[in-house]
Write a protein that holds these residues in place. Sequence first.
Motif, short mmCIF file in Angstrom:
data_model
loop_
_atom_site.label_atom_id
_atom_site.label_comp_id
_atom_site.label_asym_id
_atom_site.label_seq_id
_atom_site.Cartn_x
_atom_site.Cartn_y
_atom_site.Cartn_z
N LEU A 181 -21.35 -60.61 0.31
CA LEU A 181 -21.54 -60.05 1.65
C LEU A 181 -20.66 -60.76 2.68
O LEU A 181 -20.01 -60.12 3.50
N ILE A 182 -20.65 -62.09 2.64
CA ILE A 182 -19.90 -62.85 3.64
C ILE A 182 -18.48 -63.19 3.18
O ILE A 182 -17.70 -63.75 3.94
N GLU A 183 -18.19 -62.86 1.91
CA GLU A 183 -16.87 -63.12 1.32
C GLU A 183 -16.52 -64.59 1.41
O GLU A 183 -15.45 -64.99 1.88
N GLY A 184 -17.45 -65.42 0.98
CA GLY A 184 -17.24 -66.87 0.99
C GLY A 184 -18.28 -67.57 0.15
O GLY A 184 -19.25 -66.97 -0.31
N LYS A 185 -18.09 -68.87 -0.06
CA LYS A 185 -19.00 -69.66 -0.85
C LYS A 185 -20.32 -69.93 -0.11
O LYS A 185 -20.34 -70.10 1.10
N VAL A 186 -21.41 -69.98 -0.88
CA VAL A 186 -22.73 -70.21 -0.31
C VAL A 186 -23.47 -71.25 -1.14
O VAL A 186 -23.45 -71.20 -2.37
N HIS A 187 -24.11 -72.20 -0.46
CA HIS A 187 -25.05 -73.10 -1.11
C HIS A 187 -26.44 -72.68 -0.66
O HIS A 187 -26.75 -72.74 0.53
N LEU A 188 -27.26 -72.22 -1.60
CA LEU A 188 -28.58 -71.68 -1.27
C LEU A 188 -29.67 -72.57 -1.87
O LEU A 188 -29.74 -72.74 -3.09
N ALA A 189 -30.51 -73.14 -1.02
CA ALA A 189 -31.63 -73.97 -1.46
C ALA A 189 -32.93 -73.24 -1.16
O ALA A 189 -33.18 -72.83 -0.02
N LEU A 190 -33.77 -73.08 -2.19
CA LEU A 190 -35.03 -72.35 -2.04
C LEU A 190 -36.23 -73.27 -2.28
O LEU A 190 -36.24 -74.05 -3.23
N ASN A 191 -37.21 -73.16 -1.41
CA ASN A 191 -38.48 -73.88 -1.57
C ASN A 191 -39.61 -72.85 -1.64
O ASN A 191 -39.48 -71.74 -1.11
N VAL A 192 -40.70 -73.21 -2.30
CA VAL A 192 -41.86 -72.32 -2.39
C VAL A 192 -43.09 -73.02 -1.81
O VAL A 192 -43.38 -74.16 -2.18
N LYS A 193 -43.77 -72.35 -0.90
CA LYS A 193 -44.96 -72.93 -0.28
C LYS A 193 -46.10 -71.91 -0.29
O LYS A 193 -45.88 -70.70 -0.18
N VAL A 194 -47.32 -72.43 -0.41
CA VAL A 194 -48.51 -71.58 -0.33
C VAL A 194 -49.00 -71.57 1.12
O VAL A 194 -49.21 -72.62 1.72
N ARG A 195 -49.15 -70.39 1.67
CA ARG A 195 -49.71 -70.23 3.01
C ARG A 195 -50.72 -69.09 2.93
O ARG A 195 -50.36 -67.91 3.00
N GLU A 196 -51.98 -69.44 2.77
CA GLU A 196 -53.02 -68.44 2.57
C GLU A 196 -53.16 -67.53 3.78
O GLU A 196 -53.09 -67.98 4.93
N ASN A 197 -53.35 -66.25 3.49
CA ASN A 197 -53.59 -65.24 4.53
C ASN A 197 -52.50 -65.20 5.60
O ASN A 197 -52.77 -64.95 6.77
#
Length: 242
Positions: free
Chosen positions: A208-224
């Motif tokens: 999409l951006i026509e360039g390199k990307v560093h993507l860091a993903l975290n997962v968190k629980v947030r009830e409701n």
Amino acid sequence: GFSKPLDKLGNYLTDESLAALSEADLFVMVVDASQPPGKGDEWVAAQIKETGKFVLLVLNKTDILKNKPVKLLEHRKHYGDLFSGYPKFKMLGVSAKTGKHMVELAETVIRKLPEGPAYYPEDAVTDQRIREISAEIIREKVLLNTREEIPHSVAIGIESFDETQEDITRIEATLYVDQKSQKGILIGHEGSMIKTIGSQARQEIEALIEGKVHLALNVKVRENWRKDPVFLKSLGLAPPKQ
């Protein structure tokens, strides 16, 4: 899309849909042709008829009843009755799965749309920011990889979007889920699922951006989280201004 609101998020989406009725040039009402119309379909049809605008009623999934033509005709009649006497109306049976009549659907919409000025440059494909699109891409990869295991109870928060470096864009995002068990599913065995989601999302964002990307993903629980107006506002899902 309309659905019965079950929480703050549902209320917001319904309000947004109702507000869009007055702004639309025409309507494409998509229904499941394999099932007869229900009260919800009647309600949506009534909202559309009040606008006085053209509506294309699209009966999707006709392929399911290809061996039951009588049943399909019965459902077609009942759906048609929703707009009985309404002059600006056309009905079209399609199958998104097989592609049947999908070209005609697009051609009908284009033919019915009024001409207007060019609001955006000719080469523009969206008016959304890359930050917002990135969140949607990540969410898409979550849904595609987890299917029914993680329903639509996942939200994506972009924590940082750093474009200061010339050779790479650094993105940090948090995936919010309702339950602890969903967190485990998203992470996967030894992080396999989150790696897959991140890899697929990163590749699409790079294209999409026509360039390199560093993507860091975290997962968190947030009830409701869907019932929390403050949190929804932080995600850009605030109720419309009165």
